[in-house]
Design a protein around this motif. Sequence first.
Motif, PDB file in Angstrom:
ATOM      1  N   VAL A 133      -8.099  -2.354 -14.266  1.00 10.43           N
ATOM      2  CA  VAL A 133      -8.031  -3.714 -13.691  1.00 10.43           C
ATOM      3  C   VAL A 133      -9.484  -4.102 -13.066  1.00 10.43           C
ATOM      4  O   VAL A 133     -10.276  -3.368 -12.797  1.00 10.43           O
ATOM      5  N   ASN A 134      -9.634  -5.327 -13.474  1.00 10.68           N
ATOM      6  CA  ASN A 134     -11.001  -6.002 -13.047  1.00 10.68           C
ATOM      7  C   ASN A 134     -10.774  -6.335 -11.712  1.00 10.68           C
ATOM      8  O   ASN A 134     -10.211  -7.572 -11.323  1.00 10.68           O
ATOM      9  N   ILE A 135     -11.285  -5.689 -10.951  1.00  5.98           N
ATOM     10  CA  ILE A 135     -11.203  -5.857  -9.279  1.00  5.98           C
ATOM     11  C   ILE A 135     -11.768  -7.199  -8.926  1.00  5.98           C
ATOM     12  O   ILE A 135     -11.418  -7.854  -7.874  1.00  5.98           O
ATOM     13  N   ASN A 136     -12.655  -7.597  -9.519  1.00  9.31           N
ATOM     14  CA  ASN A 136     -13.485  -8.859  -9.244  1.00  9.31           C
ATOM     15  C   ASN A 136     -12.503 -10.084  -9.173  1.00  9.31           C
ATOM     16  O   ASN A 136     -12.737 -11.202  -8.748  1.00  9.31           O
ATOM     17  N   THR A 137     -11.835  -9.951 -10.404  1.00  9.14           N
ATOM     18  CA  THR A 137     -10.731 -11.178 -10.624  1.00  9.14           C
ATOM     19  C   THR A 137      -9.769 -11.184  -9.350  1.00  9.14           C
ATOM     20  O   THR A 137      -9.765 -12.393  -8.973  1.00  9.14           O
ATOM     21  N   HIS A 138      -9.502 -10.147  -8.847  1.00  5.31           N
ATOM     22  CA  HIS A 138      -8.583 -10.183  -7.596  1.00  5.31           C
ATOM     23  C   HIS A 138      -9.264 -10.472  -6.346  1.00  5.31           C
ATOM     24  O   HIS A 138      -8.900 -10.957  -5.321  1.00  5.31           O
ATOM     25  N   ARG A 139     -10.611 -10.007  -6.292  1.00 10.67           N
ATOM     26  CA  ARG A 139     -11.059 -10.227  -4.978  1.00 10.67           C
ATOM     27  C   ARG A 139     -11.669 -11.862  -4.771  1.00 10.67           C
ATOM     28  O   ARG A 139     -11.817 -12.306  -3.662  1.00 10.67           O
ATOM     29  N   ASN A 153      -9.474  -4.498  -0.782  1.00  7.83           N
ATOM     30  CA  ASN A 153     -10.199  -5.335  -1.873  1.00  7.83           C
ATOM     31  C   ASN A 153     -11.255  -4.237  -2.487  1.00  7.83           C
ATOM     32  O   ASN A 153     -12.206  -4.680  -3.509  1.00  7.83           O
ATOM     33  N   LEU A 154     -11.012  -2.879  -2.433  1.00 13.56           N
ATOM     34  CA  LEU A 154     -11.654  -1.831  -2.993  1.00 13.56           C
ATOM     35  C   LEU A 154     -13.113  -1.776  -2.604  1.00 13.56           C
ATOM     36  O   LEU A 154     -13.849  -1.419  -3.710  1.00 13.56           O
ATOM     37  N   LEU A 155     -13.536  -2.228  -1.491  1.00 13.05           N
ATOM     38  CA  LEU A 155     -14.910  -1.917  -1.240  1.00 13.05           C
ATOM     39  C   LEU A 155     -14.962  -0.551  -0.853  1.00 13.05           C
ATOM     40  O   LEU A 155     -16.125  -0.195  -0.750  1.00 13.05           O
ATOM     41  N   GLU A 156     -14.003  -0.004  -0.554  1.00  9.32           N
ATOM     42  CA  GLU A 156     -13.928   1.640  -0.323  1.00  9.32           C
ATOM     43  C   GLU A 156     -12.779   1.871  -1.373  1.00  9.32           C
ATOM     44  O   GLU A 156     -11.724   1.529  -1.601  1.00  9.32           O
ATOM     45  N   SER A 157     -13.364   2.795  -2.261  1.00  8.23           N
ATOM     46  CA  SER A 157     -12.472   3.638  -3.342  1.00  8.23           C
ATOM     47  C   SER A 157     -11.579   4.348  -2.945  1.00  8.23           C
ATOM     48  O   SER A 157     -12.030   5.532  -2.473  1.00  8.23           O
ATOM     49  N   PRO A 158     -10.302   4.323  -2.824  1.00 13.82           N
ATOM     50  CA  PRO A 158      -9.316   5.349  -2.402  1.00 13.82           C
ATOM     51  C   PRO A 158      -9.392   6.717  -3.315  1.00 13.82           C
ATOM     52  O   PRO A 158      -9.662   6.538  -4.305  1.00 13.82           O
ATOM     53  N   THR A 159      -9.432   7.767  -2.763  1.00 11.06           N
ATOM     54  CA  THR A 159      -9.056   8.962  -3.270  1.00 11.06           C
ATOM     55  C   THR A 159      -7.800   9.061  -3.953  1.00 11.06           C
ATOM     56  O   THR A 159      -7.778   9.791  -5.148  1.00 11.06           O
ATOM     57  N   ASP A 160      -7.082   8.798  -3.543  1.00  6.24           N
ATOM     58  CA  ASP A 160      -5.520   8.573  -4.064  1.00  6.24           C
ATOM     59  C   ASP A 160      -4.655   7.520  -3.470  1.00  6.24           C
ATOM     60  O   ASP A 160      -4.970   6.688  -2.385  1.00  6.24           O
ATOM     61  N   VAL A 197       1.016  -1.065   0.107  1.00  4.45           N
ATOM     62  CA  VAL A 197       0.096  -0.169  -0.024  1.00  4.45           C
ATOM     63  C   VAL A 197       1.111   1.229   0.042  1.00  4.45           C
ATOM     64  O   VAL A 197       1.700   1.408   0.947  1.00  4.45           O
ATOM     65  N   GLU A 198       0.786   2.218  -0.955  1.00  5.72           N
ATOM     66  CA  GLU A 198       1.481   3.366  -1.055  1.00  5.72           C
ATOM     67  C   GLU A 198       0.678   4.456  -1.009  1.00  5.72           C
ATOM     68  O   GLU A 198      -0.223   4.735  -1.837  1.00  5.72           O
ATOM     69  N   GLY A 199       0.981   5.133  -0.022  1.00  2.81           N
ATOM     70  CA  GLY A 199       0.075   6.695   0.132  1.00  2.81           C
ATOM     71  C   GLY A 199      -1.134   6.488  -0.056  1.00  2.81           C
ATOM     72  O   GLY A 199      -1.801   7.606  -0.747  1.00  2.81           O
ATOM     73  N   LEU A 200      -1.876   5.812   0.798  1.00  2.57           N
ATOM     74  CA  LEU A 200      -3.527   5.795   0.481  1.00  2.57           C
ATOM     75  C   LEU A 200      -4.251   6.756   1.381  1.00  2.57           C
ATOM     76  O   LEU A 200      -3.941   7.260   2.118  1.00  2.57           O
ATOM     77  N   ILE A 201      -5.175   7.411   0.419  1.00  2.51           N
ATOM     78  CA  ILE A 201      -5.828   8.563   0.845  1.00  2.51           C
ATOM     79  C   ILE A 201      -7.174   8.333   0.582  1.00  2.51           C
ATOM     80  O   ILE A 201      -7.750   7.867  -0.287  1.00  2.51           O
ATOM     81  N   LYS A 202      -8.164   8.416   1.707  1.00  2.00           N
ATOM     82  CA  LYS A 202      -9.617   8.427   1.430  1.00  2.00           C
ATOM     83  C   LYS A 202     -10.235   9.762   2.382  1.00  2.00           C
ATOM     84  O   LYS A 202     -10.000   9.837   3.257  1.00  2.00           O
ATOM     85  N   THR A 203     -10.866  10.733   1.487  1.00  2.00           N
ATOM     86  CA  THR A 203     -11.600  11.691   1.962  1.00  2.00           C
ATOM     87  C   THR A 203     -12.974  11.611   1.524  1.00  2.00           C
ATOM     88  O   THR A 203     -13.301  11.052   0.569  1.00  2.00           O
ATOM     89  N   GLU A 239      -0.339  -9.138  -5.161  1.00  2.00           N
ATOM     90  CA  GLU A 239       0.444  -9.826  -5.997  1.00  2.00           C
ATOM     91  C   GLU A 239       0.978  -9.187  -7.197  1.00  2.00           C
ATOM     92  O   GLU A 239       1.002  -9.703  -8.293  1.00  2.00           O
ATOM     93  N   GLY A 240       1.494  -8.181  -6.758  1.00  2.00           N
ATOM     94  CA  GLY A 240       2.393  -7.268  -7.953  1.00  2.00           C
ATOM     95  C   GLY A 240       1.473  -6.537  -8.987  1.00  2.00           C
ATOM     96  O   GLY A 240       2.021  -6.013  -9.733  1.00  2.00           O
ATOM     97  N   ILE A 241       0.097  -6.767  -8.756  1.00  2.00           N
ATOM     98  CA  ILE A 241      -0.725  -5.873  -9.598  1.00  2.00           C
ATOM     99  C   ILE A 241      -1.088  -4.623  -8.963  1.00  2.00           C
ATOM    100  O   ILE A 241      -1.742  -4.708  -7.824  1.00  2.00           O
ATOM    101  N   ASP A 242      -1.129  -3.593  -9.433  1.00  2.23           N
ATOM    102  CA  ASP A 242      -1.984  -2.281  -8.996  1.00  2.23           C
ATOM    103  C   ASP A 242      -3.406  -2.363  -9.059  1.00  2.23           C
ATOM    104  O   ASP A 242      -3.990  -2.212 -10.342  1.00  2.23           O
ATOM    105  N   ILE A 243      -3.950  -2.551  -8.050  1.00  2.00           N
ATOM    106  CA  ILE A 243      -5.816  -3.039  -8.395  1.00  2.00           C
ATOM    107  C   ILE A 243      -6.174  -1.747  -8.354  1.00  2.00           C
ATOM    108  O   ILE A 243      -7.490  -1.854  -8.618  1.00  2.00           O
ATOM    109  N   THR A 244      -5.601  -0.532  -7.974  1.00  2.00           N
ATOM    110  CA  THR A 244      -6.403   0.704  -8.150  1.00  2.00           C
ATOM    111  C   THR A 244      -6.286   1.253  -9.453  1.00  2.00           C
ATOM    112  O   THR A 244      -6.831   2.257  -9.798  1.00  2.00           O
ATOM    113  N   ALA A 245      -5.580   0.540 -10.490  1.00  3.65           N
ATOM    114  CA  ALA A 245      -5.360   1.146 -11.830  1.00  3.65           C
ATOM    115  C   ALA A 245      -6.498   1.008 -12.567  1.00  3.65           C
ATOM    116  O   ALA A 245      -7.412  -0.035 -12.260  1.00  3.65           O
ATOM    117  N   PRO A 246      -6.997   2.110 -13.200  1.00  2.20           N
ATOM    118  CA  PRO A 246      -8.611   2.158 -13.933  1.00  2.20           C
ATOM    119  C   PRO A 246      -8.752   0.872 -14.840  1.00  2.20           C
ATOM    120  O   PRO A 246      -9.923   0.425 -14.778  1.00  2.20           O
TER     121      PRO A 246
END
Length: 260
Positions: free
Chosen positions: A89-95, A67-74, A22-28, A80-87
Amino acid sequence: MKDKKKNIKPPFDSAKEPLLRVEGLIKTYGTDIHALDGVSVNINKGEVVVILGPSGSGKSTFLRSLNLLESPTDGHIYFEGIDITAPHVNINTHRKKMGMVFQHFNLFPHMTVLKNMTLAPMKLLKISKAEAEKTAIELLERVGLADRANAYPSQLSGGQKQRIAIVRALCMHPDVMLFDEPTSALDPEMINEVLNVMSDLAKSGMTMVVVTHEMGFAKEAATRVIFMDHGKMIEENTPDAFFSNPKTERCREFLNSIIL
């Protein structure tokens, strides 16, 4: 003309990379509420990381962001090496690889325990009914509930429902288990039966991230304790060091305010 080499990403190697980074996670929320304020942390395969802190500190928001049930602001979350916050990415595959256990059990009331446990593996993993039921029965035996396979949720105690919720998640063969205060909705006498299942799971080597107020579990099962307050990770340490010699005044205040 030379053929262009395809840019193929090598398979994930847990010995070299964190399972979760996790890198610099922000949720506002709105303009002035920072539920998460620049959170960065690595979680390695096989770790049991317990997140502690007062109510409103951002613990559950952080966990649900994994697992992106909350969407980070930044910020970024690598699983597992994949940026799941990238636009793209199919998050359901990783969930599918992330088991999640909530405060409330979320069992389907019109389905038996066995049906609750086999539905997702059959539908999402395309596992045969026979194989799904075999795995489910083995897991029910593991938590002492094999005799409740054909019961309905309304026929179970709170502790039994939460144990079912845990092994239901395990039926998906996850690489990490996320627990969001799994005992907070239980009567006191039912808490230990759930914590015992979680402790056994930790001993088996399952990677776990646990938000909880159960200090005994944190002391005995965690490999690392993280303390959060006001959306920040204030302190992280081994359980022994955290509980016996906290590094910050805020952690000392927190520990002095609870019964250990």
